[in-house]
Structure formats: structure tokens, C-alpha cells
Design a protein around this motif. Structure first.
Motif, PDB file in Angstrom:
ATOM      1  N   GLU A 320       0.844  -1.205   0.000  1.00 40.85           N
ATOM      2  CA  GLU A 320       0.000   0.000   0.000  1.00 40.85           C
ATOM      3  C   GLU A 320       0.876   1.251   0.000  1.00 40.85           C
ATOM      4  N   ALA A 321       2.027   1.167   0.724  1.00 40.43           N
ATOM      5  CA  ALA A 321       2.928   2.317   0.762  1.00 40.43           C
ATOM      6  C   ALA A 321       3.532   2.601  -0.604  1.00 40.43           C
ATOM      7  N   LYS A 322       3.656   1.606  -1.431  1.00 41.30           N
ATOM      8  CA  LYS A 322       4.223   1.782  -2.770  1.00 41.30           C
ATOM      9  C   LYS A 322       3.137   1.940  -3.837  1.00 41.30           C
ATOM     10  N   GLY A 323       1.905   2.020  -3.396  1.00 44.85           N
ATOM     11  CA  GLY A 323       0.819   2.198  -4.345  1.00 44.85           C
ATOM     12  C   GLY A 323       0.595   0.986  -5.229  1.00 44.85           C
ATOM     13  N   GLN A 324       0.985  -0.171  -4.769  1.00 45.63           N
ATOM     14  CA  GLN A 324       0.829  -1.401  -5.549  1.00 45.63           C
ATOM     15  C   GLN A 324      -0.506  -2.072  -5.211  1.00 45.63           C
ATOM     16  N   ARG A 325      -0.869  -3.024  -6.059  1.00 48.34           N
ATOM     17  CA  ARG A 325      -2.054  -3.824  -5.753  1.00 48.34           C
ATOM     18  C   ARG A 325      -1.777  -5.284  -6.086  1.00 48.34           C
ATOM     19  N   ILE A 326      -2.359  -6.154  -5.290  1.00 40.32           N
ATOM     20  CA  ILE A 326      -2.199  -7.598  -5.480  1.00 40.32           C
ATOM     21  C   ILE A 326      -3.543  -8.166  -5.909  1.00 40.32           C
ATOM     22  N   VAL A 327      -3.543  -8.852  -7.064  1.00 38.02           N
ATOM     23  CA  VAL A 327      -4.761  -9.441  -7.620  1.00 38.02           C
ATOM     24  C   VAL A 327      -4.629 -10.960  -7.515  1.00 38.02           C
ATOM     25  N   THR A 328      -5.645 -11.591  -6.924  1.00 34.71           N
ATOM     26  CA  THR A 328      -5.629 -13.052  -6.777  1.00 34.71           C
ATOM     27  C   THR A 328      -6.740 -13.671  -7.612  1.00 34.71           C
ATOM     28  N   ASP A 329      -6.482 -14.874  -8.113  1.00 35.02           N
ATOM     29  CA  ASP A 329      -7.480 -15.629  -8.885  1.00 35.02           C
ATOM     30  C   ASP A 329      -7.259 -17.109  -8.618  1.00 35.02           C
ATOM     31  N   ILE A 330      -7.793 -17.590  -7.496  1.00 36.37           N
ATOM     32  CA  ILE A 330      -7.642 -18.990  -7.093  1.00 36.37           C
ATOM     33  C   ILE A 330      -9.025 -19.600  -6.935  1.00 36.37           C
ATOM     34  N   PRO A 331      -9.334 -20.705  -7.609  1.00 35.08           N
ATOM     35  CA  PRO A 331     -10.671 -21.309  -7.520  1.00 35.08           C
ATOM     36  C   PRO A 331     -11.040 -21.687  -6.092  1.00 35.08           C
ATOM     37  N   GLN A 332     -12.308 -21.600  -5.801  1.00 39.21           N
ATOM     38  CA  GLN A 332     -12.818 -21.975  -4.488  1.00 39.21           C
ATOM     39  C   GLN A 332     -12.715 -23.491  -4.302  1.00 39.21           C
ATOM     40  N   GLY A 333     -12.238 -23.908  -3.133  1.00 44.98           N
ATOM     41  CA  GLY A 333     -12.202 -25.329  -2.801  1.00 44.98           C
ATOM     42  C   GLY A 333     -11.023 -26.095  -3.384  1.00 44.98           C
ATOM     43  N   GLN A 334     -10.079 -25.425  -4.041  1.00 47.94           N
ATOM     44  CA  GLN A 334      -8.916 -26.132  -4.579  1.00 47.94           C
ATOM     45  C   GLN A 334      -7.952 -26.461  -3.447  1.00 47.94           C
ATOM     46  N   THR A 335      -7.610 -27.729  -3.336  1.00 44.76           N
ATOM     47  CA  THR A 335      -6.762 -28.191  -2.223  1.00 44.76           C
ATOM     48  C   THR A 335      -5.481 -28.824  -2.752  1.00 44.76           C
ATOM     49  N   CYS A 336      -4.515 -28.911  -1.865  1.00 48.41           N
ATOM     50  CA  CYS A 336      -3.240 -29.554  -2.210  1.00 48.41           C
ATOM     51  C   CYS A 336      -2.706 -30.275  -0.977  1.00 48.41           C
ATOM     52  N   LEU A 337      -1.654 -31.067  -1.197  1.00 47.80           N
ATOM     53  CA  LEU A 337      -1.022 -31.798  -0.103  1.00 47.80           C
ATOM     54  C   LEU A 337       0.367 -31.204   0.118  1.00 47.80           C
ATOM     55  N   ALA A 338       0.535 -30.495   1.247  1.00 46.45           N
ATOM     56  CA  ALA A 338       1.813 -29.829   1.513  1.00 46.45           C
ATOM     57  C   ALA A 338       1.933 -29.529   3.010  1.00 46.45           C
ATOM     58  N   ASP A 339       3.170 -29.234   3.427  1.00 43.35           N
ATOM     59  CA  ASP A 339       3.427 -28.825   4.804  1.00 43.35           C
ATOM     60  C   ASP A 339       2.979 -27.367   4.945  1.00 43.35           C
ATOM     61  N   PRO A 340       2.030 -27.039   5.852  1.00 39.03           N
ATOM     62  CA  PRO A 340       1.493 -25.676   5.924  1.00 39.03           C
ATOM     63  C   PRO A 340       2.553 -24.637   6.274  1.00 39.03           C
ATOM     64  N   LYS A 341       3.433 -24.925   7.239  1.00 42.75           N
ATOM     65  CA  LYS A 341       4.454 -23.954   7.638  1.00 42.75           C
ATOM     66  C   LYS A 341       5.447 -23.693   6.518  1.00 42.75           C
ATOM     67  N   MET A 342       5.876 -24.778   5.870  1.00 37.65           N
ATOM     68  CA  MET A 342       6.858 -24.622   4.805  1.00 37.65           C
ATOM     69  C   MET A 342       6.254 -23.907   3.601  1.00 37.65           C
ATOM     70  N   LEU A 343       5.010 -24.242   3.253  1.00 36.18           N
ATOM     71  CA  LEU A 343       4.362 -23.576   2.122  1.00 36.18           C
ATOM     72  C   LEU A 343       4.142 -22.097   2.424  1.00 36.18           C
ATOM     73  N   ASN A 344       3.720 -21.781   3.648  1.00 38.66           N
ATOM     74  CA  ASN A 344       3.519 -20.392   4.027  1.00 38.66           C
ATOM     75  C   ASN A 344       4.841 -19.610   3.987  1.00 38.66           C
ATOM     76  N   LYS A 345       5.953 -20.275   4.412  1.00 38.85           N
ATOM     77  CA  LYS A 345       7.271 -19.643   4.379  1.00 38.85           C
ATOM     78  C   LYS A 345       7.675 -19.315   2.939  1.00 38.85           C
ATOM     79  N   VAL A 346       7.434 -20.276   2.021  1.00 42.33           N
ATOM     80  CA  VAL A 346       7.783 -20.071   0.614  1.00 42.33           C
ATOM     81  C   VAL A 346       6.979 -18.916   0.023  1.00 42.33           C
TER      82      VAL A 346
END
Length: 452
Positions: A320-346
């Protein structure tokens, strides 16, 4: 002195064996032929002296009978001996041609002996009248033996050539193999030489693969050593500068020089720098732990949309400080198999890197798509481009695109290094690419369907 080749040895051995075989054959057949012709000659002589032999039976005077027979056959040369070996009769032609002293030598040249009645023996000389012509026979035999020897030499040459040709070719190939040159395969053979050639070529192929693997392993080891040297050098540089700056601040406060008398202000600066160094040390330890396999992923079923939504608010003040915007487009209910902490870190490191490198007023897109049964999660910095030569190096520790290695953006240079090590630990494919719209980062996550 140069050693004889296998062709010469095989050829000589074959010639010797063939010569012995021809010689033994000639000796055997010559004995048989001579016996056969001697029998024929004896039969002929017996027929010629038939009257003498028949009339000698009984008690008739052998000398008178022999003399009467000679009167009718004056060209014949013979003599008769008694039981003691003494000569009792000799033809005048033989007696005239030979002295008594040479009679014994003449007797030794007697070809045939016919035993008569009453112990007498008829000795017939080997005159041309009775002898068969051996000269033509010997000549023919010599021609035949010579032909056999020529055939044996040619056969030995062909045999030695055919036997040693594949061996020589295999020897030449093994010389090339020793020099690690390319070797053409030998013609297919089903005998022992073919088996040997296949085994040698198979061993050479395995040897080449092993050498190639060793070379790749050595190259990886060198790259690892180079990476480690660079890592330690860069880490020392990154840690040394803030420590030196902190020391200057502390010395200034201790001496109460100028503005450094404001201890609270500069103590907060020292604390701020120490916090930054503490975070860097934590990142370094995390990379070491990922390298050593001490951090093991614990995969769970995750909602990708929820993971992204929970992470983005942490970066709201920054973009927000740089006047940028983030646009997301991820389908509802799409799941994956991954380590939550590691994926969040990445994701945190990737989005942070995108925010820091996207110009003011720029746009960052985050979306997902199904690719080959997996979820491809993408982050795009629009309007940004990185030199293609620098793209692979961005995942190296402490690497910065700017050569001055400035700190005004407060980057440690370990974010993407942690991303790479974490995704490698999770066995997730990823890439960083230049596109027409900007710089794209993507990773492939295993998808879990709703029915799973």
C-alpha cells in the motif's frame, strides 16, 4: 623385438599341424602302396618261375632243374641257396656280372625270396624284367603331396585370417576403449567370440556411464565447494559490516562525542541492527537445517485459497505504501497436499520479493491453474524484467542483482535461497522465468480432489 601377432602364430601352428597330418597320411599310404605293389610283383614272379617251383618239389636234383629252366629262360637272373645259406646254383648271367665277393652284396639287393622244397630258397634279382615302374608312381605321389601341401597352406591362411580377424578387431576396440574413444559395435556373432565382444562392449558402456556419473559427481562437489566458499565469504561480509557499525556507535556513546551523547537514540539503532543480524543468523541456520535434512515436511490437506488469503494481509502496509495492488485468482475449494508452515514460508518470501522488486503503482498477480493433475501456483511481477544470466543466481545465498550490494532495502539475500531449499525438501518443482508481462514464479503442488 616386436612380438609375433596372433595371426602369425595361428597360421604357423596350423601349417605345422597340417604338415604333420599330410606326412603321416603319406607315410601310411606309401607303406600300403608298396606292400600292394610288392604283392603284385611277387605274384608276377611266382607265375614266371612256376615251372621251376613245381618241378623242385620231391627229391629231384635242384641244380639240374634250375639249369634246364635257365636254358629255356636265359634272360632271367636268379640263384638258389640251401638251408645253410650256401649258393648251390647261380645263373651264368648273374655269375658273369658279379664276382663271388660281390655276390653277397648282390644278394642284399635281391628283391624277392621264394622258399622251395627241401630247405632250398629261390632268390630273384630285381631286374627290369620283373620290376614295376615306380618312377611314375613316385612322381604322381609327389605331385599329389605337393598339391595337398598347397591346399593346406591356403586353408591355414584362410582359417587363421577368419579366426584372428574378429580378435584383432576386438583388440583394436579395446585400445580405443582404453583411450575412452567411441567404438563401433562388432558384427553380430553367435559363437564365443561374439559373447566375448558383447561382454566387453557392455562392460565399456557401464564404464562410460560410471565415469560420466563420477565426472558429474565431481562437478557437483566442486560446485558445492564453490557455493560453500561463496556462502561463507558473503555471510562474513554481511555480518561484519553491521557489527562494525554497531561498534562505532557504542564507542561514540562511551566517549560522549557530539550527537552520540543522545544514548537512547543510538541504543535503539544498535538494537535495530542487532535484530536484523539475529534474523539473518536465523535464516542461515534454517538453510543449514534444510541442507542437512533436519527439517522434515509434514504434508497436510490444505485449501490453497485460504493459505494465500491468510498470508497477504501481512504485506498490506508494504504494497500500500508503494501504491501497488495484489490481484488473486484462485478457484474456491482447490486443495493440495503440503506442509502448511513450509508452504507459508515459501509464499511469504516470494510475495515479499515481488513487492520489493515491483515498481511503485505496479501490479502483482497470484493465481492457480490445473496442469497435468497438479496445481500450478503462480506469482507474477508485472512490468519487471531480470537479466536472463542473473535468473539462476537469484536462488544463491546473499546474491543481489545490484553490484553495489546496497542495504537501503533491508534485504538479507537469503529469501530465495530459503525458497529453493524448502521446495527441494518438499520435492516440489518450481521455476523463475521472464515473460512478456513480467517476472513469473511458479511451483507445482500435488492436488487433492474434493472426493479424496
Amino acid at each position: 623385438m616386436r612380438r609375433s601377432g596372433i595371426f602369425i602364430k595361428v597360421f604357423i601352428y596350423t601349417i605345422i599341424f597340417s604338415g604333420l597330418l599330410v606326412g603321416a597320411t603319406a607315410a601310411l599310404f606309401s607303406t600300403q602302396i608298396m606292400s600292394y605293389y610288392s604283392g603284385l610283383q611277387l605274384q608276377k614272379i611266382s607265375g614266371t618261375y612256376k615251372q621251376l617251383i613245381e618241378r623242385s618239389q620231391g627229391n629231384a636234383d635242384i641244380t639240374e632243374i634250375a639249369d634246364q629252366f635257365h636254358d629255356r629262360n636265359q634272360s632271367f637272373r636268379f640263384y638258389i641257396t640251401d638251408e645253410g645259406g650256401s649258393i648251390v646254383y647261380v645263373t651264368p648271367a648273374a655269375n658273369a656280372a658279379s664276382s663271388l665277393t660281390s655276390m653277397k652284396a648282390e644278394r642284399e639287393r635281391t628283391s624277392f625270396l621264394v622258399y622251395l622244397e627241401n630247405g632250398y630258397a629261390l632268390h630273384v634279382f630285381n631286374d627290369d624284367v620283373f620290376s614295376l615302374k615306380y618312377g611314375n608312381l613316385i612322381a604322381r605321389v609327389m605331385v599329389i603331396l605337393s598339391g595337398m601341401l598347397v591346399v593346406c597352406v591356403l586353408a591355414s591362411f584362410i582359417f587363421a585370417r577368419q579366426m584372428t580377424k574378429p580378435i584383432k578387431a576386438l583388440a583394436d576396440n579395446t585400445t580405443k576403449m582404453a583411450n575412452l574413444e567411441e567404438v563401433p559395435p562388432l558384427p553380430e556373432r553367435k559363437d564365443e567370440l561374439g559373447v566375448l565382444a558383447r561382454d566387453v562392449h557392455s562392460m565399456y558402456d557401464r564404464l562410460k556411464r560410471t565415469i560420466s556419473q563420477l565426472e558429474e559427481e565431481i562437478l557437483r562437489e566442486r560446485e558445492l565447494e564453490e557455493t560453500q566458499r561463496y556462502f561463507f565469504s558473503a555471510a562474513s561480509h554481511e555480518l561484519k559490516t553491521p557489527v562494525a557499525a554497531t561498534s562505532v556507535l557504542l564507542e561514540g556513546m562511551l566517549e560522549n562525542i557530539g550527537d552520540y551523547k543522545d544514548h537512547p537514540k543510538y541504543l535503539r539503532e544498535c538494537l535495530k541492527m542487532m535484530d536484523a543480524q539475529g534474523k539473518m543468523i536465523s535464516d542461515i541456520l534454517e538453510i543449514v537445517s534444510l541442507n542437512d535434512g533436519k527439517i522434515v515436511p509434514a504434508p497436510e490437506k490444505l485449501d490453497i485459497r485460504r493459505i494465500v488469503a491468510d498470508m497477504l494481509p501481512h504485506f498490506h502496509p508494504l504494497y500500500e505504501a508503494k501504491g501497488q495492488r495484489i490481484v488473486t485468482d484462485i478457484p474456491q475449494g482447490q486443495t493440495c497436499l503440503a506442509d502448511p508452515k513450509m508452504l507459508n514460508k515459501v509464499l511469504s518470501n516470494i510475495v515479499l520479493n515481488a513487492v520489493q522488486n515491483t515498481p511503485h503503482g505496479g501490479e502483482i498477480r497470484v493465481w492457480s491453474a490445473s496442469v497435468a493433475g497438479q496445481c500450478r501456483l503462480c506469482v507474477l511481477n508485472k512490468g519487471v524484467r531480470i537479466d536472463d544470466a542473473a535468473l539462476p543466481k537469484l536462488f544463491d545465498p546473499f546474491y543481489r542483482v545490484d553490484k553495489a550490494r546496497s542495504r537501503n532495502k533491508e534485504r538479507s539475500g537469503l529469501g530465495l535461497a530459503i525458497v529453493r531449499k524448502t521446495l527441494e525438501s518438499m520435492r516440489v518443482d518450481f521455476a523463475l522465468e521472464n515473460t512478456t508481462e513480467g517476472v513469473l514464479f511458479w511451483m507445482l503442488l500435488p492436488v487433492i480432489t474434493k472426493d479424496a
